[in-house]
Design an enzyme around this catalytic site. Structure first.
Site, PDB file in Angstrom:
ATOM      1  N   ASP A   1       0.836  -1.210   0.000  1.00 25.22           N
ATOM      2  CA  ASP A   1       0.000   0.000   0.000  1.00 25.22           C
ATOM      3  C   ASP A   1       0.871   1.260   0.000  1.00 25.22           C
ATOM      4  OD1 ASP A   1      -2.329   1.503   0.117  1.00 25.22           O
ATOM      5  OD2 ASP A   1      -3.198   0.354   1.756  1.00 25.22           O
TER       6      ASP A   1
ATOM      7  N   ASP B   1     -10.865   1.773  -3.230  1.00 27.03           N
ATOM      8  CA  ASP B   1     -11.334   1.336  -1.909  1.00 27.03           C
ATOM      9  C   ASP B   1     -12.840   1.137  -1.908  1.00 27.03           C
ATOM     10  OD1 ASP B   1      -8.924   1.132  -0.712  1.00 27.03           O
ATOM     11  OD2 ASP B   1      -9.039   2.994   0.443  1.00 27.03           O
TER      12      ASP B   1
HETATM   13  C1  GLA Z   1      -5.767   1.895   2.411  1.00 30.87           C
HETATM   14  C2  GLA Z   1      -6.169   0.776   1.479  1.00 30.87           C
HETATM   15  C3  GLA Z   1      -7.239  -0.077   2.122  1.00 30.87           C
HETATM   16  C4  GLA Z   1      -6.741  -0.619   3.437  1.00 30.87           C
HETATM   17  C5  GLA Z   1      -6.258   0.513   4.327  1.00 30.87           C
HETATM   18  C6  GLA Z   1      -5.571  -0.004   5.570  1.00 30.87           C
HETATM   19  O1  GLA Z   1      -6.791   2.799   2.586  1.00 30.87           O
HETATM   20  O2  GLA Z   1      -6.588   1.288   0.253  1.00 30.87           O
HETATM   21  O3  GLA Z   1      -7.624  -1.132   1.269  1.00 30.87           O
HETATM   22  O4  GLA Z   1      -5.694  -1.529   3.195  1.00 30.87           O
HETATM   23  O5  GLA Z   1      -5.337   1.362   3.653  1.00 30.87           O
HETATM   24  O6  GLA Z   1      -5.098   1.012   6.380  1.00 30.87           O
END
Ligand code: GLA
Length: 705
Positions: free
Chosen positions: A445, A509
Site C-alpha cells: 500500500d 477502496d
Molecule cells: C488503504 C487501502 C485499504 C486498506 C487501508 C488499511 O486505505 O486502500 O484497502 O488496506 O489502507 O489502512
C-alpha cells in the site's frame, strides 16, 4: 532523399521518414500496411509546400521535436546548459532496425547532446513501446527540464480525446471532449500514478465501444508525469507523454545519461474494445511477472471485516468462516505489526505485534494452511509514522525540507526511497518477515501524496519512484514466489510499470458494486480481468451507504480477481449461500475469464455488458447488469459480439437469477434447461432478458455445440 523504415505487429504498422536534418517524421501509426507498399508514396501524398509566415524550411511535427529549429509546440526535450534550452536542434545520426525494433539516434553536436529513441512493436498485438535515453557528451552538467517518453504527431481523424478523472473511492471517471485549439493536459504531482491514472485515447468522432479508429497511450510510470495533447494554430496536433520534472530534479552529470519511463501506445480500428484486444494479451505475456502469474486464488481480506479490531483468535475464526465459503487466500490487512491500533502509529516497524500474536504469525499461518488456504499480509513500506521506532531512530530518513514543518497525511510521512540506506533497511526488515513466515502474498500500500518532493532539499520525485521499484525488485529477487498487489489508497498506483512487479492492482477502496461496474470497466481498458482486484463488500456499503443484493455484488466482483471483504459470519444463511455459489462459479469460469478475449459495451438503453470469449470461441461468459432504472419497462435486447459466426451456442443462465427480474422472463422452463441459438441470432437479434430494473445482473454462459 529521405530514408523510410517501418515495423509491424498485429494489425498495426509504425512507419517513419528520416531527413538529413531534424528528428524523423511519423508517416503512419495505424492499420497494418501491405508488405510491399512503397512508403515514399505516403510521404509524397502527405507533404505540403511552404506557407506564408512560417520558417523557410517548413517544420513538421517530428518524433522528438526540439525548439531550436522552429517548432513552436511543446518540445519533447528541454533543459539548460550555458546556451539555454531553445537552442537544441537535432540531426538524425543513425537508424537501426532490428526485427520489431527501431532505434533512432539523434544528435546535437553543438550542445553535445544525444538522444536514443527506441520503438518496439509487439509482433502479436501491435502495442508499441517507446522510450528515450538522453546522453550528455559534455564535460559540463546538463539540467534536464523535460524529456518525453513518446511524442506522437496525430492523424487528422483524431478529433476527440477520452481521458479520466478520479479521486479517492471515485476512480475511473471518463470524460470525452472535442480537441480544441490550445492543449488538453493532465499533470500529476502526487508522487504516485494518481487516481486519474496515466492513460488517454484520441478517437475519431464516431468511434465507440466496437467501432471507429482510436489511438490509446499509456505512460508506464508510478510517479509524477504529464500527458498532453496540443492543437497548434496550424492545426497540427501532437500527443506527448512523459515525466513531470521539477526544475533541477534531473541533472545529467558530465558524460551521464538518463532514461525516460516507457510509454505504450496502440491503434485500433475497432473502437475501445480493439484497444483492450491489443493490451490484454500484451499485458499477459509481456508485462506481468511470469513466475508469479499463477491461477488467481479467491481472496479474503480482513479490512472491511475487522479494520483494526482483531487478534490471533478472532482472525482464526474469520479464517475458518472464510474457508467454509470457498476462500483460497487469507489476507491480513493493516494492524498486524508492532503497536498498530489505528492509523496514528507504527508504520515503519515491520515486526509482528506480540500483544496480538503472542507466538508470532506461525500459529495463524498454520491454521490457515490447515484450512487449505495460503496467507497474505498488508505492508506499506514507503511510509513512516512520526510515532514509530523507525522515526525515532532515523528522523532524517523521511522526505522533508530542511528546517521546515513536516506536514503529514493520514498521520504519515514518506520515506526517502532515493537513499540506499533507507532501502537497505526496509529490505532487511521485509526480507526477515518473508524468510521467517510462510507468506504467499503482499498487499503493498501507499497512502500518502509525496510532498514536499525533495531529497537533501533538491527536487527528487522521480528518484524516489525509482527507489520504490528498486526495493520491490530486490525483494522479488529474494522471494520470487511471493505475489505482490499494488494498492495506493485504492487505485492511485495502477500502471504498467508497477504491474511488471505485481500481479494485481486494487483499483478502488470502494467495494460498492454499482461504482465498481464503472471502475472495473475503465481499468479494463488496458488491464486484463485477472489483474483487477474485485471484492464482495458489505451491504450497506461502508463508503457509499448503498444496499445491494448479494448476487449483484458477487457477479460484478466475479469479473475481476475475486475476493471477499466482509465478515461472512454476519451474513444471513441465504446471502452466505449465494456468495458461496458465486465463489464456485468463479472457480469454474476463471480459466476462461483470465485468458479469454474481453468485449465491453453499453446497450442502447444503458445496460453495461461484458463478454469474455475463449480464444477458439468455443465458450463465453457474459455479465449484463443494470445500474440505473431503464427508461422503458421493455429493455433493449442484448446482442453478443465476438462469437464464431458459423456456430450455434447453448445458452444457460447460471442461477440464482436476479430476484427482481426472474418473474418476467419468457418461457422459464425452457431457460431453466438451457436454450440453443445460432451466433447470427445472438449477434443480430440478441436476447431479450428482463433487464429494466436497477441492480439486475444476469450471468449468461455460452457453449459451442
Ligand atoms: C488503504 C487501502 C485499504 C486498506 C487501508 C488499511 O486505505 O486502500 O484497502 O488496506 O489502507 O489502512
Amino acid at each position: 532523399m529521405p530514408r523510410y523504415e517501418r515495423i509491424d505487429g498485429g494489425r498495426t504498422t509504425f512507419a517513419i521518414a528520416a531527413d538529413e536534418s531534424g528528428a524523423p517524421r511519423l508517416l503512419h501509426f495505424g492499420i497494418r500496411l501491405p508488405n510491399d507498399l512503397d512508403l515514399s508514396e505516403i510521404d509524397a501524398a502527405s507533404r505540403t509546400g511552404p506557407r506564408e509566415s512560417t520558417p523557410d524550411v517548413p517544420i513538421e511535427p517530428s518524433l522528438y521535436p526540439a525548439a531550436g529549429m522552429g517548432w513552436f509546440g511543446e518540445p519533447a526535450i528541454s533543459g539548460v546548459r550555458e546556451a539555454g534550452d531553445d537552442a537544441i536542434s537535432w540531426s538524425t545520426a543513425t537508424i537501426e532496425r532490428r526485427d520489431q525494433a527501431l532505434v533512432i539516434r539523434l544528435v546535437d553536436r553543438r550542445m553535445l547532446l544525444r538522444v536514443e529513441l527506441s520503438y518496439v512493436i509487439d509482433p502479436e498485438t501491435g502495442v508499441l513501446a517507446s522510450r528515450a535515453s538522453i546522453y550528455n557528451d559534455d564535460e559540463k552538467a546538463f539540467r534536464l527540464q523535460q524529456a518525453a517518453s513518446l511524442c506522437l504527431p496525430l492523424p487528422s481523424w483524431a478529433t476527440d480525446i477520452l481521458c479520466m478523472s478520479g479521486d479517492w473511492s471515485r476512480e475511473a471517471q471518463p470524460f470525452r471532449l472535442a480537441l480544441s485549439p490550445g492543449a488538453w493536459s493532465q499533470t500529476n504531482r502526487t508522487g504516485r500514478t494518481g487516481f486519474p491514472g496515466s492513460t488517454f485515447a484520441v478517437l475519431e468522432p464516431t468511434a465507440g465501444d466496437h467501432t471507429g479508429r482510436v489511438l490509446a497511450v499509456h505512460l508506464a510510470w508510478s510517479g509524477n508525469h504529464r500527458l498532453l495533447v496540443e492543437t497548434l494554430p496550424s492545426g497540427q496536433r501532437m500527443a506527448n507523454a512523459g515525466l513531470h520534472l521539477a526544475p533541477g530534479e534531473v541533472e545529467l552529470a558530465p558524460r551521464g545519461f538518463f532514461e525516460t519511463p516507457t510509454a505504450y501506445a496502440c491503434f485500433s480500428d475497432r473502437g475501445l474494445n480493439g484497444v483492450s484486444d491489443a493490451f490484454h494479451p500484451f499485458v499477459r505475456t509481456s508485462i506481468l511477472p511470469q513466475q508469479m502469474n499463477s491461477m488467481r486464488r479467491v481472496h479474503f481480506n480482513s479490512w472491511e471485516a475487522a479494520y483494526f479490531s482483531f487478534d490471533e483468535t478472532s482472525l482464526k475464526e474469520l479464517a475458518s468462516a472464510a474457508a467454509d465459503i470457498g476462500i483460497e487466500r487469507f489476507v491480513v490487512d493493516d494492524g498486524w505489526f508492532a503497536g498498530r491500533r489505528d492509523d496514528t502509529s507504527s508504520l515503519g516497524d515491520w515486526r509482528v505485534d506480540r500483544k496480538r500474536f503472542a507466538n508470532g504469525l506461525a500459529p495463524l499461518i498454520q491454521h490457515v494452511h490447515q484450512l487449505g488456504m495460503d496467507l497474505g499480509i498488508w505492508i506499506e513500506p514507503e511510509m513512516v509514522n512520526p510515532d514509530s521506532d523507525l522515526y525515532r531512530a532515523h528522523p532524517d530518513w523521511c522526505v522533508h525540507a530542511r528546517n521546515a514543518d513536516r506536514p503529514t497525511m493520514r498521520n504519515q510521512l514518506w520515506l526517502d526511497m532515493s537513499r540506499s540506506e533507507v532501502r537497505d533497511h526496509l529490505f532487511e526488515q521485509l526480507d526477515r518477515l518473508l524468510s521467517e513466515n510462510d507468506i504467499a502474498y503482499l498487499k503493498w500500500d501507499c497512502n500518502r501524496f509525496l510532498f514536499p518532493a525533495v531529497s537533501a532539499d533538491m527536487p527528487a520525485a522521480a528518484h524516489i519512484t525509482r527507489g520504490t521499484y528498486a526495493l520491490m525488485d530486490s525483494l522479488r529477487m529474494a522471494h520470487p514466489n511471493v505475489e505482490i498487489e499494488s494498492c495506493a489508497s485504492g487505485g492511485a498506483r495502477v500502471d504498467l510499470e508497477i504491474l511488471k512487479r505485481t500481479t494485481r492492482v486494487w483499483p478502488s477502496d470502494s467495494t460498492d458494486a454499482i461504482e465498481r461496474v464503472r471502475i472495473q470497466c475503465w481499468a479494463n481498458l488496458i488491464l486484463p480481468l485477472e489483474t483487477i482486484g474485485a471484492h464482495v463488500g458489505p451491504s450497506p456499503n461502508p463508503i457509499t451507504g448503498r444496499e445491494l443484493p448479494m448476487a449483484f455484488r458477487a457477479r460484478v466482483a466475479m469479473f475481476g480477481h475475486l475476493g471477499v471483504e466482509m465478515d461472512p459470519r454476519r451474513l444471513n444463511p441465504k446471502d452466505r449461500e449465494t456468495l458461496a455459489i458465486h465463489i464456485a462459479h468463479y472457480k469454474n469460469f476463471r480459466g476462461l475469464l483470465h485468458s479469454g478475449r474481453l468485449l465491453r459495451w453499453r446497450s442502447e438503453d444503458g445496460a453495461d455488458a461484458t463478454i469474455c470469449v475463449s480464444k477458439n470461441a468455443d465458450e463465453a461468459l457474459a455479465l449484463v447488469c443494470r445500474t440505473e432504472v431503464a427508461s422503458h419497462a421493455q429493455a433493449a435486447p442484448i446482442r453478443f459480439p465476438g462469437l464464431d459466426h458459423a456456430a450455434r451456442y447453448r445458452i444457460t443462465l447460471p442461477e440464482p437469477w436476479p430476484e427482481i427480474a426472474k418473474r418476467r422472463i419468457h418461457d422459464t422452463e425452457a431457460w431453466l434447461g438451457g436454450r440453443t441459438f445460432s451466433a447470427r441470432v445472438l449477434e443480430e437479434t440478441g436476447l431479450s432478458l428482463p433487464l429494466a430494473d436497477p441492480q439486475t445482473a444476469w450471468l449468461i454462459h455460452l457453449a459451442r455445440i
